[in-house]
Design a protein around this motif. Sequence first.
Motif, mmCIF file in Angstrom:
data_model
loop_
_atom_site.group_PDB
_atom_site.id
_atom_site.type_symbol
_atom_site.label_atom_id
_atom_site.label_comp_id
_atom_site.label_asym_id
_atom_site.label_seq_id
_atom_site.Cartn_x
_atom_site.Cartn_y
_atom_site.Cartn_z
ATOM 1 N N ALA A 139 -58.048 88.481 24.512
ATOM 2 C CA ALA A 139 -58.623 88.432 23.183
ATOM 3 C C ALA A 139 -57.423 88.995 22.063
ATOM 4 C CB ALA A 139 -59.724 89.364 22.937
ATOM 5 N N VAL A 140 -57.333 88.648 21.020
ATOM 6 C CA VAL A 140 -56.093 89.087 20.046
ATOM 7 C C VAL A 140 -56.635 90.370 19.582
ATOM 8 C CG1 VAL A 140 -55.198 88.406 17.819
ATOM 9 C CG2 VAL A 140 -55.546 86.684 19.123
ATOM 10 N N VAL A 141 -55.762 91.355 19.626
ATOM 11 C CA VAL A 141 -56.291 92.523 19.427
ATOM 12 C C VAL A 141 -55.227 93.046 17.899
ATOM 13 C CG1 VAL A 141 -56.918 93.338 21.488
ATOM 14 C CG2 VAL A 141 -54.392 93.717 20.861
ATOM 15 N N ALA A 142 -54.364 92.290 17.651
ATOM 16 C CA ALA A 142 -53.628 92.514 16.544
ATOM 17 C C ALA A 142 -52.538 91.338 16.308
ATOM 18 C CB ALA A 142 -52.639 93.744 16.786
ATOM 19 N N LEU A 143 -51.852 91.343 15.287
ATOM 20 C CA LEU A 143 -50.778 90.228 14.883
ATOM 21 C C LEU A 143 -49.551 90.860 14.292
ATOM 22 C CD1 LEU A 143 -53.436 88.123 13.086
ATOM 23 C CD2 LEU A 143 -52.403 87.365 15.109
ATOM 24 N N LEU A 144 -48.381 90.334 14.791
ATOM 25 C CA LEU A 144 -47.347 90.607 14.153
ATOM 26 C C LEU A 144 -46.969 89.500 12.923
ATOM 27 C CD1 LEU A 144 -44.431 92.107 13.557
ATOM 28 C CD2 LEU A 144 -43.535 90.459 15.721
ATOM 29 N N ASP A 145 -46.801 89.802 11.825
ATOM 30 C CA ASP A 145 -46.477 88.829 10.706
ATOM 31 C C ASP A 145 -45.190 89.210 10.104
ATOM 32 O OD1 ASP A 145 -46.966 87.260 8.447
ATOM 33 O OD2 ASP A 145 -48.326 88.514 7.480
ATOM 34 N N ILE A 146 -44.628 88.236 10.184
ATOM 35 C CA ILE A 146 -43.060 88.343 9.387
ATOM 36 C C ILE A 146 -42.942 87.201 8.181
ATOM 37 C CG2 ILE A 146 -40.493 88.500 9.823
ATOM 38 C CD1 ILE A 146 -41.180 89.299 12.681
ATOM 39 N N ASP A 147 -42.659 87.678 6.920
ATOM 40 C CA ASP A 147 -42.230 86.890 5.998
ATOM 41 C C ASP A 147 -40.686 86.735 5.553
ATOM 42 O OD1 ASP A 147 -45.032 86.885 6.065
ATOM 43 O OD2 ASP A 147 -45.432 87.109 4.020
ATOM 44 N N SER A 148 -40.226 85.728 4.979
ATOM 45 C CA SER A 148 -39.086 85.653 4.662
ATOM 46 C C SER A 148 -38.802 85.043 3.250
ATOM 47 C CB SER A 148 -38.255 84.705 5.521
ATOM 48 O OG SER A 148 -36.922 84.458 5.079
ATOM 49 N N GLU A 149 -38.236 85.246 2.531
ATOM 50 C CA GLU A 149 -38.128 84.958 1.022
ATOM 51 C C GLU A 149 -37.188 83.650 1.161
ATOM 52 O OE1 GLU A 149 -36.465 87.453 2.282
ATOM 53 O OE2 GLU A 149 -34.687 88.124 1.219
ATOM 54 N N HIS A 150 -36.596 83.054 2.467
ATOM 55 C CA HIS A 150 -36.025 82.038 2.557
ATOM 56 C C HIS A 150 -36.863 80.807 3.158
ATOM 57 C CE1 HIS A 150 -32.505 84.222 1.356
ATOM 58 N NE2 HIS A 150 -32.739 85.044 2.026
ATOM 59 N N LEU A 151 -36.769 79.597 2.808
ATOM 60 C CA LEU A 151 -37.372 78.682 3.394
ATOM 61 C C LEU A 151 -36.751 78.398 5.014
ATOM 62 C CD1 LEU A 151 -37.713 75.796 0.619
ATOM 63 C CD2 LEU A 151 -39.393 77.079 1.717
ATOM 64 N N ALA A 152 -37.542 77.996 5.968
ATOM 65 C CA ALA A 152 -37.414 77.489 7.281
ATOM 66 C C ALA A 152 -36.574 78.804 7.992
ATOM 67 C CB ALA A 152 -36.630 76.309 7.369
ATOM 68 N N MET A 153 -36.975 79.849 7.886
ATOM 69 C CA MET A 153 -36.010 81.024 8.334
ATOM 70 C C MET A 153 -36.404 80.982 9.873
ATOM 71 S SD MET A 153 -34.134 83.493 8.280
ATOM 72 C CE MET A 153 -33.647 83.907 6.669
ATOM 73 N N PHE A 154 -37.660 80.659 10.288
ATOM 74 C CA PHE A 154 -38.110 81.023 11.672
ATOM 75 C C PHE A 154 -37.940 79.717 12.658
ATOM 76 C CE2 PHE A 154 -40.230 83.918 8.824
ATOM 77 C CZ PHE A 154 -39.458 85.108 9.158
ATOM 78 N N ASP A 155 -37.686 79.780 13.797
ATOM 79 C CA ASP A 155 -37.442 78.733 14.762
ATOM 80 C C ASP A 155 -37.912 79.014 16.072
ATOM 81 O OD1 ASP A 155 -35.370 80.388 15.963
ATOM 82 O OD2 ASP A 155 -33.876 79.205 15.125
ATOM 83 N N ALA A 156 -37.707 78.388 17.359
ATOM 84 C CA ALA A 156 -38.016 78.477 18.359
ATOM 85 C C ALA A 156 -37.344 79.945 18.938
ATOM 86 C CB ALA A 156 -37.620 77.363 19.389
ATOM 87 N N THR A 157 -36.441 80.413 18.677
ATOM 88 C CA THR A 157 -35.755 81.517 19.245
ATOM 89 C C THR A 157 -36.625 82.565 18.729
ATOM 90 O OG1 THR A 157 -33.424 80.726 19.324
ATOM 91 C CG2 THR A 157 -33.403 82.948 19.040
ATOM 92 N N ASP A 158 -36.949 82.933 17.399
ATOM 93 C CA ASP A 158 -37.946 83.703 16.877
ATOM 94 C C ASP A 158 -39.046 83.805 17.645
ATOM 95 O OD1 ASP A 158 -36.196 84.640 14.463
ATOM 96 O OD2 ASP A 158 -36.341 82.617 14.019
ATOM 97 N N SER A 159 -39.822 82.583 17.879
ATOM 98 C CA SER A 159 -41.174 82.457 18.650
ATOM 99 C C SER A 159 -41.010 83.263 20.091
ATOM 100 C CB SER A 159 -41.532 81.110 18.580
ATOM 101 O OG SER A 159 -41.728 80.567 17.401
ATOM 102 N N GLU A 160 -40.003 82.663 20.722
ATOM 103 C CA GLU A 160 -39.664 83.173 21.988
ATOM 104 C C GLU A 160 -39.613 84.637 22.148
ATOM 105 O OE1 GLU A 160 -36.296 83.224 25.350
ATOM 106 O OE2 GLU A 160 -36.032 81.515 23.914
ATOM 107 N N TRP A 161 -38.553 85.263 21.265
ATOM 108 C CA TRP A 161 -38.323 86.649 21.300
ATOM 109 C C TRP A 161 -39.483 87.720 21.042
ATOM 110 C CZ3 TRP A 161 -35.070 88.942 24.683
ATOM 111 C CH2 TRP A 161 -34.178 88.199 25.146
ATOM 112 N N LEU A 162 -40.098 87.318 19.940
ATOM 113 C CA LEU A 162 -41.115 87.977 19.101
ATOM 114 C C LEU A 162 -42.390 88.055 20.047
ATOM 115 C CD1 LEU A 162 -40.712 87.068 15.337
ATOM 116 C CD2 LEU A 162 -40.170 89.256 16.634
ATOM 117 N N GLU A 163 -42.557 86.898 20.751
ATOM 118 C CA GLU A 163 -43.625 86.752 21.827
ATOM 119 C C GLU A 163 -43.382 87.874 22.835
ATOM 120 O OE1 GLU A 163 -44.279 82.756 22.762
ATOM 121 O OE2 GLU A 163 -45.163 82.347 20.945
#
Length: 170
Positions: A139-163
Motif C-alpha cells: 500500500a502507498v503510505v506516502a509520496l515524494l513530490d518534486i517540482d521544477s520551475e523548468h520544463l522536462a526536468m525529470f527523466d529515467a535517471t531521476d525515477s530510478e534513483w528516487l525510487e
Amino acid sequence: MGCQRIVTPLFFDAMAENFVVATGDKRAKYELLYRQVESLVEGESDAIANMANVAAMIDATFHFWWTGFYRVVDDELVLGPFQGPVACSRIAYGRGVCGTAWREQRTIVVEDVDKFEGHIACSSASRSEIVVPIISDGAVVALLDIDSEHLAMFDATDSEWLERIVSLLA
C-alpha cells in the motif's frame, strides 16, 4: 549544516553535520545522495524525521523548486516535511499528479504540468514534476513530490534513483 562539494562517500555521525554534495553529473550526485540517505535513516525509525532530512538532502543536492512529502492519512494526502514555498495541505485520492500516483501506485513523471489533466497548481512557478510513491506492505503510505520551475526536468535517471531512495523509507 555544512555542505562541501566533494565526491568522497560519507557516512553520518549521530549529529548529521557533514552532508556532502557530489560534483559531476546527475547519476554521480544520486549515487552519493543514496549512500548518505541510507546511512542517515539506518538508525532512525521516525518517518517524519526521515522525510524531513531526505527532503533537505534532495533540495541541497539539486535545488529543485519544491521537494517534499505527502502522507496518506485516511482517505487523503496530507502535507508532510518539505523544502520550498508554501504548498497544498491536502490532496484527494486520484486528484492531480500526487493523487494519481497514489491511485496507480507508480512513479509519474510530468514534463509539462500544464498538459497534465487535473494538475493541481499549488504554485504557478512549477513547470514539471515527478511523484514517487512510498509503498509498504503493498500500500502507498506516502509520496515524494518534486517540482521544477523548468520544463522536462525529470527523466529515467531521476525515477530510478528516487525510487531507490524512497525504498529506504518504506
